[in-house]
Motif scaffolding. Structure first.
Motif: not given
Length: 534
Positions: A488-508
């Motif tokens: 969820x994108x919830x902050x104390x004061x409102x505003x903007x964020x720049x997000x980057x995410x990396x996921x790690x997994x094992x899979x077929x």
């Protein structure tokens, strides 16, 4: 909606079909699951890249605000996340709040408690017993009645005021487990993650006597988690000067083998270009003709924007150009590793992969990692950020969240939601970004533990750059068809964020992250850092 029992049947059918193959099954535990076997699994290289056998599903129980019922409605982001519980219950003349109540067989793999310790106690009941086997004073999981070694118990930065701790010591149970708090006039921040096995699975219920007998083993496991030894045999090495828009590719030996450790050293780069270059070096790894890894070097090693130092069981970086991954990466026939420089800068790059023989089994999986970035995300607008969505079959191993916070203060009030397969409601629903990453409140300093930490925190008000990383051990999340992970994108004061995410997994080999970013997104010009006196 696919019910839990149907998911069990699906998973069981998957394992039974695997048993019909000629190859053996590698096991993530034993036929009889015990405290000792779970400890051994925590550092077992052989079970690491396997779809679990015995099969299990996972669940995360927390104190999230129970007004969050229907996704997309105004109440979905309800934020009184210390108010949720299962029910009230009378026990031996006491009224208790039931915080966790699961039918077994199963294993608790992670507990988090926080919020102050005055006037409350925790009790843990196993297998329907009338009086709790475990009594923990002061609502403080770190006071568990065993000497839990440091690698299995992490006290949060704000422990002195909130008694916040993350507890990774496994608690198996044959029939059921229930956790309660005995001051019903208080609200509690609480997390518990568990494995849920098929009913015929044999599990030996935890006892303090077993824990005391295994104190020495627990200490050894802790040392291995806190001070992992690098596999250094049979190194394959390739190095080159990477000029603008060039790449370095290393072919690995053919046959059934595994990358046991992978290090990449970047040198001869000017300090002014270090931050941008570490994000502009894109690591691509292919196993048996399928590319399963594609991410910026800084993000693949859990450091994120700025490429600071990282210290954990699976990921390590020195913040000066050296990075290492200790995820085991098996393959059947062939593999190659490529580092592509998409920037205008130059640097020396050295790849070193240490290789061992590997027995490929019917449920062996490939290592995967995927990356994405979104800028200018609005907080407090009822929106969620999708960390990543995985399509196919696999085991979720962890993630990194790296960001620039444009808001005046804390940005991470939002809870995590992890949806497994075709769930209509997430079986993993947390209490906030900070608790997901094992810290009671927003961190004011970088911190590390075997399971991740916060490599970057520039400002005590949480402005500017932050990076969190979490890798999973016994709390891995198997999925048969799909896994979706949102914050969820919830902050104390409102505003903007720049997000980057990396996921790690094992899979077929065909399992994939469906919404990865183009590598060129890593050329995004990072905002200037914000620093305050510490």
């Amino acid at each position: 909606m696919r019910t839990t029992s149907l998911l069990y049947l699906y998973s069981l059918a998957t394992i039974l079909s695997l048993h019909s193959c000629k190859d053996p099954i590698c096991s993530s535990g034993r036929d009889f699951i015990t405290l000792e076997s779970l400890m051994e699994e925590m550092v077992s290289v052989e079970s690491e890249p396997c779809f679990p056998a015995p099969v299990f599903t996972t669940k995360h129980v927390s104190s999230y605000d129970r007004r969050s019922v229907i996704p997309g409605t105004p109440s979905w982001h309800a934020n009184r996340d210390n108010t949720g519980f299962v029910r009230y219950e009378a026990n031996n003349g006491r009224v208790e709040k039931v915080l966790f109540d699961e039918e077994g067989p199963g294993v608790i793999t992670r507990i988090l408690t926080t919020g102050g310790s005055d006037g409350a106690n925790l009790r843990i009941y196993f297998d329907g017993e009338k009086e709790a086997r475990i009594f923990i004073p002061a609502y403080d999981i770190s006071l568990f009645p065993l000497d839990i070694p440091e690698g299995l118990l992490y006290k949060h930065e704000h422990y002195s005021t909130t008694q916040g701790s993350s507890f990774y010591y496994p608690l198996p149970y044959a029939q059921s487990c229930k956790i309660t708090a005995d001051n019903v006039d208080r609200d509690y921040f609480f997390h518990a993650s568990c494995r849920k096995f098929l009913k015929e699975t044999k599990v030996q219920t935890f006892t303090l006597k077993d824990g005391e007998a295994l104190q020495g083993k627990a200490q050894k496991i802790s040392e291995q988690l806190m001070h992992p030894k690098n596999y250094a045999e049979n190194p394959e090495i390739k190095e080159s000067r990477l000029t603008a828009h060039s790449s370095l590719r290393m072919e690995l030996p053919d046959g059934e083998k595994a990358v046991r450790s992978l290090s990449i050293r970047v040198s001869e780069v000017g300090s002014a270009n270090y931050i941008s270059l570490m994000r502009s070096l894109i690591v691509k790894i292919s196993f048996d003709g399928v590319q399963t890894v594609c991410a910026p070097l800084s993000d693949l090693t859990g450091a994120g924007m700025g490429a600071p130092a990282v210290r954990s069981y699976y990921l390590e970086a020195d913040g000066k150009g050296y990075s290492e991954l200790r995820f085991v990466m098996p393959y059947r026939r062939k593999a190659h590793i490529e580092v592509e420089n998409i920037s205008e800068n130059s640097a020396n790059v050295k790849i070193e992969a240490c290789i061992s023989a590997w027995k490929w089994n019917a449920n062996t999986l490939y290592f995967h990692a995927g990356w994405k970035q979104e800028n200018g995300l609005e907080t407090n607008r009822g929106l969620d950020y999708n960390m990543g969505t995985l399509q196919g079959r696999g085991v979720f191993k962890g993630d990194m969240l790296s960001l620039y916070n444009h808001c005046p203060r804390w940005y991470g009030e939002g809870d995590e939601h992890i949806w497994i397969d075709n769930e209509e409601f997430p079986s993993h629903f947390g209490c906030g970004t900070e608790d997901y990453y094992n810290t009671t409140f927003a961190p004011i300093h970088p911190y590390f533990n075997p399971f991740g930490g916060a490599p970057r925190e520039d400002d005590e008000a949480s402005r500017g750059y932050n990076t969190f990383v979490r890798t999973r051990n016994l709390d891995i999340v198997p999925f048969n068809e799909r896994l979706q992970f949102d914050f969820e994108l919830i902050s104390w004061d409102g505003g903007q964020v720049d997000y980057a995410s990396t996921l790690f997994w094992y899979g077929d080999p065909e399992t994939k992250m469906t919404n990865i970013s183009d590598s060129k997104e890593a050329l995004y010009v990072l905002p200037p850092a914000i620093y305050t006196e510490k």
